[in-house]
Design a protein around this motif. Structure first.
Motif, PDB file in Angstrom:
ATOM      1  N   LYS A  59       0.865  -1.324   0.406  1.00  0.00           N
ATOM      2  CA  LYS A  59      -0.293  -0.266  -0.066  1.00  0.00           C
ATOM      3  C   LYS A  59       1.142   1.122   0.096  1.00  0.00           C
ATOM      4  N   PRO A  60       0.321   2.530  -0.307  1.00  0.00           N
ATOM      5  CA  PRO A  60       1.361   3.519  -0.298  1.00  0.00           C
ATOM      6  C   PRO A  60       1.337   4.207   0.965  1.00  0.00           C
ATOM      7  N   ARG A  61       2.691   4.523   1.698  1.00  0.00           N
ATOM      8  CA  ARG A  61       2.955   5.259   2.571  1.00  0.00           C
ATOM      9  C   ARG A  61       2.950   6.455   2.980  1.00  0.00           C
ATOM     10  N   GLY A  62       2.608   7.397   3.741  1.00  0.00           N
ATOM     11  CA  GLY A  62       2.383   9.134   3.429  1.00  0.00           C
ATOM     12  C   GLY A  62       1.991   9.595   2.838  1.00  0.00           C
ATOM     13  N   VAL A  63       0.994   9.549   2.324  1.00  0.00           N
ATOM     14  CA  VAL A  63       0.187   9.553   1.194  1.00  0.00           C
ATOM     15  C   VAL A  63      -1.115  11.171   1.784  1.00  0.00           C
ATOM     16  N   LEU A  64      -1.427  11.333   2.888  1.00  0.00           N
ATOM     17  CA  LEU A  64      -1.928  12.488   3.412  1.00  0.00           C
ATOM     18  C   LEU A  64      -0.727  13.158   3.751  1.00  0.00           C
ATOM     19  N   GLN A  65      -0.569  12.759   4.450  1.00  0.00           N
ATOM     20  CA  GLN A  65       1.058  13.730   5.590  1.00  0.00           C
ATOM     21  C   GLN A  65       1.978  14.185   4.208  1.00  0.00           C
ATOM     22  N   ARG A  66       1.915  14.058   2.838  1.00  0.00           N
ATOM     23  CA  ARG A  66       2.760  14.634   1.854  1.00  0.00           C
ATOM     24  C   ARG A  66       1.215  15.713   1.399  1.00  0.00           C
ATOM     25  N   ASN A  67       0.063  15.336   2.063  1.00  0.00           N
ATOM     26  CA  ASN A  67      -0.960  16.489   0.715  1.00  0.00           C
ATOM     27  C   ASN A  67      -1.071  17.099   2.273  1.00  0.00           C
ATOM     28  N   ALA A  68      -1.129  16.985   2.965  1.00  0.00           N
ATOM     29  CA  ALA A  68      -1.124  18.243   4.295  1.00  0.00           C
ATOM     30  C   ALA A  68      -0.197  19.157   4.593  1.00  0.00           C
ATOM     31  N   GLY A  69       1.097  18.766   3.454  1.00  0.00           N
ATOM     32  CA  GLY A  69       2.617  18.889   3.561  1.00  0.00           C
ATOM     33  C   GLY A  69       2.320  20.250   2.122  1.00  0.00           C
ATOM     34  N   LEU A  70       2.000  19.999   1.420  1.00  0.00           N
ATOM     35  CA  LEU A  70       1.168  20.683  -0.631  1.00  0.00           C
ATOM     36  C   LEU A  70       0.611  21.475   0.365  1.00  0.00           C
ATOM     37  N   THR A  71      -1.132  20.588   1.229  1.00  0.00           N
ATOM     38  CA  THR A  71      -2.315  22.221   0.778  1.00  0.00           C
ATOM     39  C   THR A  71      -1.342  23.181   2.043  1.00  0.00           C
ATOM     40  N   TRP A  72      -0.176  22.595   3.442  1.00  0.00           N
ATOM     41  CA  TRP A  72       0.359  23.514   3.731  1.00  0.00           C
ATOM     42  C   TRP A  72       0.709  25.286   3.318  1.00  0.00           C
ATOM     43  N   ILE A  73       1.681  24.469   1.880  1.00  0.00           N
ATOM     44  CA  ILE A  73       2.589  24.964   1.271  1.00  0.00           C
ATOM     45  C   ILE A  73       1.658  26.121   0.271  1.00  0.00           C
ATOM     46  N   ARG A  74      -0.116  25.613  -0.143  1.00  0.00           N
ATOM     47  CA  ARG A  74      -0.629  26.180  -1.435  1.00  0.00           C
ATOM     48  C   ARG A  74      -1.736  27.353   0.060  1.00  0.00           C
ATOM     49  N   THR A  75      -1.707  26.980   1.103  1.00  0.00           N
ATOM     50  CA  THR A  75      -2.176  28.233   2.228  1.00  0.00           C
ATOM     51  C   THR A  75      -1.058  28.878   2.944  1.00  0.00           C
ATOM     52  N   ALA A  76      -0.312  28.578   3.307  1.00  0.00           N
ATOM     53  CA  ALA A  76       0.850  29.429   4.080  1.00  0.00           C
ATOM     54  C   ALA A  76       1.577  30.399   3.519  1.00  0.00           C
ATOM     55  N   LEU A  77       1.854  30.227   2.012  1.00  0.00           N
ATOM     56  CA  LEU A  77       2.386  30.875   0.683  1.00  0.00           C
ATOM     57  C   LEU A  77       2.139  31.480  -0.227  1.00  0.00           C
ATOM     58  N   ASN A  78       2.530  33.077  -0.307  1.00  0.00           N
ATOM     59  CA  ASN A  78       2.095  33.542  -1.548  1.00  0.00           C
ATOM     60  C   ASN A  78       2.483  33.045  -2.579  1.00  0.00           C
ATOM     61  N   PRO A  79       2.081  32.899  -3.904  1.00  0.00           N
ATOM     62  CA  PRO A  79       3.074  32.785  -4.554  1.00  0.00           C
ATOM     63  C   PRO A  79       3.221  33.891  -5.691  1.00  0.00           C
ATOM     64  N   SER A  80       3.299  34.943  -5.737  1.00  0.00           N
ATOM     65  CA  SER A  80       3.912  36.374  -6.369  1.00  0.00           C
ATOM     66  C   SER A  80       5.107  36.131  -4.976  1.00  0.00           C
ATOM     67  N   LYS A  81       5.064  35.826  -4.295  1.00  0.00           N
ATOM     68  CA  LYS A  81       6.561  36.346  -3.240  1.00  0.00           C
ATOM     69  C   LYS A  81       7.533  34.968  -3.212  1.00  0.00           C
ATOM     70  N   ASN A  82       6.978  34.002  -2.900  1.00  0.00           N
ATOM     71  CA  ASN A  82       7.315  32.896  -2.451  1.00  0.00           C
ATOM     72  C   ASN A  82       8.350  31.847  -3.147  1.00  0.00           C
ATOM     73  N   LYS A  83      10.214  31.473  -3.617  1.00  0.00           N
ATOM     74  CA  LYS A  83       9.756  31.193  -5.286  1.00  0.00           C
ATOM     75  C   LYS A  83      10.462  30.291  -4.500  1.00  0.00           C
ATOM     76  N   GLY A  84      10.347  28.877  -5.075  1.00  0.00           N
ATOM     77  CA  GLY A  84      11.304  27.859  -4.435  1.00  0.00           C
ATOM     78  C   GLY A  84      11.016  26.960  -5.695  1.00  0.00           C
ATOM     79  N   VAL A  85      11.270  25.696  -4.700  1.00  0.00           N
ATOM     80  CA  VAL A  85      11.467  24.104  -4.820  1.00  0.00           C
ATOM     81  C   VAL A  85      10.910  23.681  -3.269  1.00  0.00           C
ATOM     82  N   VAL A  86       9.773  22.447  -4.450  1.00  0.00           N
ATOM     83  CA  VAL A  86       9.394  21.322  -3.442  1.00  0.00           C
ATOM     84  C   VAL A  86       9.776  20.035  -3.625  1.00  0.00           C
TER      85      VAL A  86
END
Length: 344
Positions: free
Chosen positions: A176-203
């Motif tokens: 079974k896949p592992r860490g699925v919901l945890q990785r998704n939680a990280g992606l959600t935090w990135i999309r809500t806590a960071l600003n697309p126009s200000k924050n530049k980087g790599v995931v």
């Protein structure tokens, strides 16, 4: 008048030279004839030589002690630096893109050891934000305390994986896949806590038990869309890797389903932050066939094969290894129980 003065001076010099020569001869004869005095002088000279030898020995002993003290000071200084120095992870360079590392983790006897090893690597990486997501109903004290003292800029999250999609005891790791919901939680935090126009980087998705070369993080930092590279010790092979021709990915060196569009390991790619923002619904899924977790995400992100950027010397260099910490056997705890109040 001048001639007279010069003649007198010459005569005076001659007299002085004669007197000097006479004194030298008489003194020489005196010393040559006075054996007793010579012996005294020789003994004095021997004494002086011995004193010089002794002093040299003292100096050598002092130098040896000084060297020992310097080594002790260096060791103490090193220990002091470990406890008090600022890691390079905190010395951000505004000209560099930030690396956002998402690390799923779960409670187990080896958890702190794995997180410690990984953190000691990340301490050497500038402009890094570590997003650690626990597979837990609550944030555990162990991980909370660890992150508070690790010296790395971090965000601590938690989300629990439902029992029906969790591996059971004795299940193979690939079932079974592992860490699925945890990785998704990280992606959600990135999309809500960071600003697309200000924050530049790599995931990048960094599992807590893998082994990473510092060079890998600098390779991924300039990712324009999606960077890819080989991963060592994975898939029953020495390594898995994109196959590169003329600077472009044309296929995959892998045993398991090489026909996948993106037949790579979780540790084998990084995504530009802008792509994560522009495809806000792209997430990992528990409902994918074996080996298709990474493939599914990249397809949702709208990535094409031509978008892939081969790194690590055109995928000829392994900079990350899919290592796994051996599960600890504690059968002797029943006979000689350890103090449960000591954190491991």
């Amino acid at each position: 008048m001048v001639m007279m003065t010069q003649s007198r001076l010459l005569c005076l010099y001659s007299v002085l030279i004669f007197l000097g020569f006479t004194w030298f001869i008489s003194t020489f004869e005196y010393f040559c004839n006075n054996d007793e005095l010579l012996e005294v002088r020789e003994r004095q000279i021997d004494t002086y030589k011995q004193q010089v030898t002794d002093k040299n020995r003292e100096i050598e002993n002092i130098q040896t002690k000084m060297q020992e003290y310097e080594e002790k000071i260096q060791r103490l200084s090193h220990l002091l630096q470990i406890k008090t120095c600022k890691p390079v992870a905190g010395d951000n360079d505004p000209t560099l893109p930030t690396l956002y590392l998402i690390t799923p983790t779960y409670s187990r006897l080896e958890q702190k050891a794995d997180l410690t090893r990984l953190s000691h690597t990340l301490l050497h990486v500038r402009n890094l934000h570590w997003i650690v997501v626990e597979d837990s109903e609550v944030k555990t004290r162990l991980v909370t305390n660890f992150l508070a003292n690790c010296g790395i800029h971090n965000t601590h999250l938690n989300t629990l994986t439902p029992k029906q999609v969790k591996l059971k005891a004795g299940d193979p790791q690939w079932l079974k896949p592992r860490g699925v919901l945890q990785r998704n939680a990280g992606l959600t935090w990135i999309r809500t806590a960071l600003n697309p126009s200000k924050n530049k980087g790599v995931v990048y998705f960094a599992d807590d038990d893998n082994t990473y070369s510092l060079e890998l993080f600098e390779e991924m930092r300039q990712t324009q869309k999606v960077s890819v590279w080989p991963v060592g010790i994975v898939g029953g092979l020495r390594f898995e890797s994109p196959m590169v021709q003329n600077g472009s990915v044309i296929g995959w060196h892998t045993f398991w389903k090489p026909e996948r569009t993106f037949a790579l390991d979780m540790a084998g790619f990084a995504v530009n932050l802008a792509i994560i923002f522009s495809h806000s619904n792209a997430v990992f899924s528990n409902n994918v066939p074996r080996g298709y977790l990474e493939n599914s995400l990249l397809l949702q992100l709208g990535v094409k094969l031509k978008d892939l950027e081969p790194r690590a010397e055109n995928c000829n260099k392994v900079l990350v290894w899919h290592t796994r910490t051996e599960k600890t056997k504690t059968k002797n705890e029943k006979i000689t129980p350890s103090d449960i109040n000591i954190e491991v």
